[in-house]
Design a protein around this motif. Structure first.
Motif, short mmCIF file in Angstrom:
data_model
loop_
_atom_site.label_atom_id
_atom_site.label_comp_id
_atom_site.label_asym_id
_atom_site.label_seq_id
_atom_site.Cartn_x
_atom_site.Cartn_y
_atom_site.Cartn_z
N MET A 1 0.72 -1.06 -0.02
CA MET A 1 -0.23 0.01 0.04
C MET A 1 1.44 1.64 -0.32
O MET A 1 1.95 1.36 0.56
N LYS A 2 0.44 2.55 -0.62
CA LYS A 2 1.00 3.29 -0.56
C LYS A 2 1.11 4.09 0.41
O LYS A 2 -0.09 4.61 1.37
N GLU A 3 2.35 4.86 0.87
CA GLU A 3 1.70 5.49 2.52
C GLU A 3 1.66 6.97 1.59
O GLU A 3 2.27 7.74 0.54
N LYS A 4 0.80 7.89 2.00
CA LYS A 4 0.53 8.94 1.94
C LYS A 4 1.32 10.11 2.35
O LYS A 4 1.77 9.66 3.11
N LYS A 5 1.97 11.38 1.19
CA LYS A 5 3.33 11.56 1.69
C LYS A 5 2.62 13.39 1.94
O LYS A 5 1.30 13.47 1.18
N SER A 6 3.76 14.15 2.56
CA SER A 6 2.28 15.28 3.21
C SER A 6 3.29 16.05 1.93
O SER A 6 3.88 15.74 1.36
N LYS A 7 2.43 17.70 2.10
CA LYS A 7 2.51 18.23 0.88
C LYS A 7 3.04 19.84 1.71
O LYS A 7 2.36 20.63 0.89
N ARG A 8 3.58 19.31 2.35
CA ARG A 8 3.81 20.13 3.64
C ARG A 8 5.07 21.22 2.57
O ARG A 8 6.20 20.04 3.10
N VAL A 9 5.45 22.17 3.47
CA VAL A 9 6.78 23.05 2.85
C VAL A 9 7.05 23.48 3.94
O VAL A 9 6.66 24.55 4.25
#
Length: 55
Positions: A1-9
């Protein structure tokens, strides 16, 4: 299952840069996120142009 990546910078800026950013937001009635997106886009384009010149 793919791990959700954060879109925060996280962007680190100096106090004077922050004050200039806040002035710009107040003067132009724009959201901070819009200014940052535009600035990042401009910076990336400049880097790409410089990279092409070096090749």
């Amino acid at each position: 299952m793919k791990e959700k990546k954060s879109k925060r910078v996280i962007v680190r800026i100096t106090e004077s840069q922050f004050n200039n950013l806040m002035e710009c937001v107040i003067d132009e009635q724009i959201k901070i996120s819009d200014i940052l997106r535009e600035s990042i886009g401009d910076k990336l384009q400049k880097l790409r142009k410089d990279d092409k010149r070096k090749k």
